[in-house]
Enzyme design. Structure first.
Site, PDB file in Angstrom:
ATOM      1  N   SER A 107       0.743  -1.124  -0.086  1.00 33.44           N
ATOM      2  CA  SER A 107      -0.021  -0.131   0.169  1.00 33.44           C
ATOM      3  C   SER A 107       0.903   1.286   0.066  1.00 33.44           C
ATOM      4  O   SER A 107       0.380   2.407  -0.587  1.00 33.44           O
ATOM      5  CB  SER A 107      -0.947  -0.122   1.216  1.00 33.44           C
ATOM      6  OG  SER A 107      -0.197  -0.131   2.395  1.00 33.44           O
ATOM      7  N   ASP A 164      -0.099   7.077  10.215  1.00 37.17           N
ATOM      8  CA  ASP A 164      -0.583   5.871  11.311  1.00 37.17           C
ATOM      9  C   ASP A 164       0.908   5.100  11.868  1.00 37.17           C
ATOM     10  O   ASP A 164       0.692   4.058  12.128  1.00 37.17           O
ATOM     11  CB  ASP A 164      -1.528   4.897  10.482  1.00 37.17           C
ATOM     12  CG  ASP A 164      -1.125   4.178   9.236  1.00 37.17           C
ATOM     13  OD1 ASP A 164      -0.030   4.556   8.975  1.00 37.17           O
ATOM     14  OD2 ASP A 164      -1.889   3.540   8.722  1.00 37.17           O
ATOM     15  N   HIS A 219       1.723   4.065   6.907  1.00 34.77           N
ATOM     16  CA  HIS A 219       1.520   4.918   5.592  1.00 34.77           C
ATOM     17  C   HIS A 219       2.036   6.231   5.570  1.00 34.77           C
ATOM     18  O   HIS A 219       1.917   7.092   6.463  1.00 34.77           O
ATOM     19  CB  HIS A 219       0.026   4.729   5.363  1.00 34.77           C
ATOM     20  CG  HIS A 219      -0.516   3.258   5.301  1.00 34.77           C
ATOM     21  ND1 HIS A 219      -1.142   2.752   6.389  1.00 34.77           N
ATOM     22  CD2 HIS A 219      -0.395   2.428   4.322  1.00 34.77           C
ATOM     23  CE1 HIS A 219      -1.159   1.786   6.101  1.00 34.77           C
ATOM     24  NE2 HIS A 219      -1.035   1.109   4.593  1.00 34.77           N
TER      25      HIS A 219
END
Length: 205
Positions: A13, A183, A186
């Site tokens: 991601s 977080d 990310h």
């Protein structure tokens, strides 16, 4: 690197970061920062850039899609950023089966071997970044052998090493350092900037 080249980024991601919502399919991760830097500073040699990041991926997930997403595309450069989920899931679900650093390295090495056997691509290996913006966090301690595995693979296969973990740890030790993630994992814009800068310094210099 020139305009006839295909530069492929693959990872989780951190690499994906909105590519499905982006009409250009590049997304808003470090990949876009790298693309934009090259587009502004060397437009005459800007390669075709493809982002193949998929959220949640670990190194076994890359192995499952390696044929379709890398080998069949015959890239001239393949940049790999993987390893965060291999460690993060150990923290998130301690009882979930996960790859040891040795197993991680073995699967990763096989991916590089396939690239070397099936394409003429130059391989670029990015160290996994950080898990929490605390140098001594458990996630960062657990990352150390995985980062070392990537460093050893780069040396073994004469790949370009992008020292992203090293750069993040060094930055987090600076006075008045800024927040790099949303977080702990990310990237925000500053984190993407640091990733892109580290990549550009390693690959283009």
């Amino acid at each position: 690197m020139n305009k006839k080249d295909l530069l492929l980024f693959i990872g989780d991601s951190i690499t994906e970061a909105g590519r499905y919502e982006d009409p250009e399919q590049i997304g808003f991760s470090y990949v876009r920062y790298i693309r934009d830097y090259m587009a502004i500073n060397r437009p005459e040699s800007l390669p075709t850039i493809i982002n193949k990041g998929i959220g949640g991926n670990r190194v076994p997930d890359l192995a499952e899609r390696w044929e379709a997403d890398v080998l069949n595309l015959k890239p001239d450069y393949v940049s790999i950023s993987i390893g965060i989920n291999d460690v993060w899931r150990q923290l998130d679900s301690p009882h979930q089966e996960s790859l040891s650093p040795e197993q991680f390295k073995e699967v990763y090495a096989n991916l590089i071997e396939q690239v070397r056997a099936r394409t003429n691509a130059k391989v670029i290996l990015m160290e996994p970044t950080v898990i929490q913006e605390n140098v001594d966090a458990q996630g960062n301690r657990l990352l150390i052998p995985y980062v070392k595995a990537v460093q050893e693979l780069a040396e073994s296969y004469n790949a370009v090493l992008v020292p992203t973990h090293t750069a993040f740890i060094a930055y987090l030790q600076k006075e008045n350092h800024q927040v790099l993630t949303t977080d702990g994992v990310h990237m925000n814009t500053a984190g993407n900037m640091l990733m892109a800068q580290t990549w550009l310094q390693a690959v283009l210099n």
